[in-house]
Design a protein around this motif. Structure first.
Motif, short mmCIF file in Angstrom:
data_model
loop_
_atom_site.label_atom_id
_atom_site.label_comp_id
_atom_site.label_asym_id
_atom_site.label_seq_id
_atom_site.Cartn_x
_atom_site.Cartn_y
_atom_site.Cartn_z
N GLU A 2 -11.63 20.33 -16.36
CA GLU A 2 -10.44 20.74 -17.12
C GLU A 2 -10.07 22.20 -16.82
O GLU A 2 -8.90 22.52 -16.64
CB GLU A 2 -10.71 20.57 -18.62
N MET A 5 -8.30 22.40 -13.54
CA MET A 5 -6.90 21.95 -13.59
C MET A 5 -6.01 23.00 -14.25
O MET A 5 -4.86 23.17 -13.85
CB MET A 5 -6.82 20.62 -14.32
N PHE A 10 -2.27 22.72 -12.51
CA PHE A 10 -2.03 21.28 -12.49
C PHE A 10 -1.20 20.84 -13.69
O PHE A 10 -0.23 20.09 -13.55
CB PHE A 10 -3.38 20.54 -12.48
N TYR A 11 -1.55 21.28 -14.86
CA TYR A 11 -0.84 20.86 -16.07
C TYR A 11 0.61 21.34 -16.08
O TYR A 11 1.51 20.62 -16.50
CB TYR A 11 -1.56 21.34 -17.33
N ASP A 12 0.84 22.54 -15.58
CA ASP A 12 2.20 23.05 -15.50
C ASP A 12 3.05 22.19 -14.56
O ASP A 12 4.19 21.84 -14.86
CB ASP A 12 2.21 24.50 -15.02
N LYS A 13 2.47 21.83 -13.44
CA LYS A 13 3.19 21.02 -12.46
C LYS A 13 3.49 19.63 -13.03
O LYS A 13 4.60 19.11 -12.87
CB LYS A 13 2.37 20.89 -11.18
N VAL A 14 2.52 19.02 -13.70
CA VAL A 14 2.72 17.70 -14.29
C VAL A 14 3.78 17.75 -15.38
O VAL A 14 4.61 16.85 -15.49
CB VAL A 14 1.39 17.14 -14.83
N THR A 15 3.79 18.81 -16.17
CA THR A 15 4.79 18.96 -17.22
C THR A 15 6.19 19.01 -16.63
O THR A 15 7.12 18.36 -17.12
CB THR A 15 4.51 20.23 -18.04
N LEU A 17 7.14 17.83 -13.65
CA LEU A 17 7.46 16.53 -13.05
C LEU A 17 7.85 15.50 -14.12
O LEU A 17 8.78 14.73 -13.94
CB LEU A 17 6.28 16.01 -12.24
N GLU A 18 7.13 15.50 -15.23
CA GLU A 18 7.44 14.56 -16.31
C GLU A 18 8.81 14.85 -16.93
O GLU A 18 9.56 13.93 -17.25
CB GLU A 18 6.37 14.61 -17.39
N SER A 19 9.15 16.13 -17.10
CA SER A 19 10.45 16.45 -17.67
C SER A 19 11.58 16.07 -16.71
O SER A 19 12.62 15.58 -17.14
CB SER A 19 10.54 17.93 -18.03
N LYS A 21 11.41 13.62 -14.55
CA LYS A 21 11.46 12.15 -14.58
C LYS A 21 12.24 11.67 -15.80
O LYS A 21 13.08 10.78 -15.70
CB LYS A 21 10.03 11.60 -14.62
#
Length: 51
Positions: A2, A5, A10-15, A17-19, A21
């Protein structure tokens, strides 16, 4: 794991990408694509309401 990441962003990038999407899924282009791929979806729902 954790901590790795968090440190690598990692978490910033996923956030982000999800927004992106979610924004695309709510766009008129995405709605048109869903309708084009399944034109009978609303037709079936209307038939159930009619009967």
């Amino acid at each position: 794991m954790e901590l790795f990441m968090i440190k690598t962003g990692f978490y910033d990038k996923v956030t982000v990408l999800e927004s992106e999407k979610r924004a695309w899924e709510n766009s008129p282009e995405a709605q048109a694509m869903r309708e084009a791929l399944n034109p009978w979806r609303n037709h079936d729902a209307q038939e159930r309401k009619s009967s």
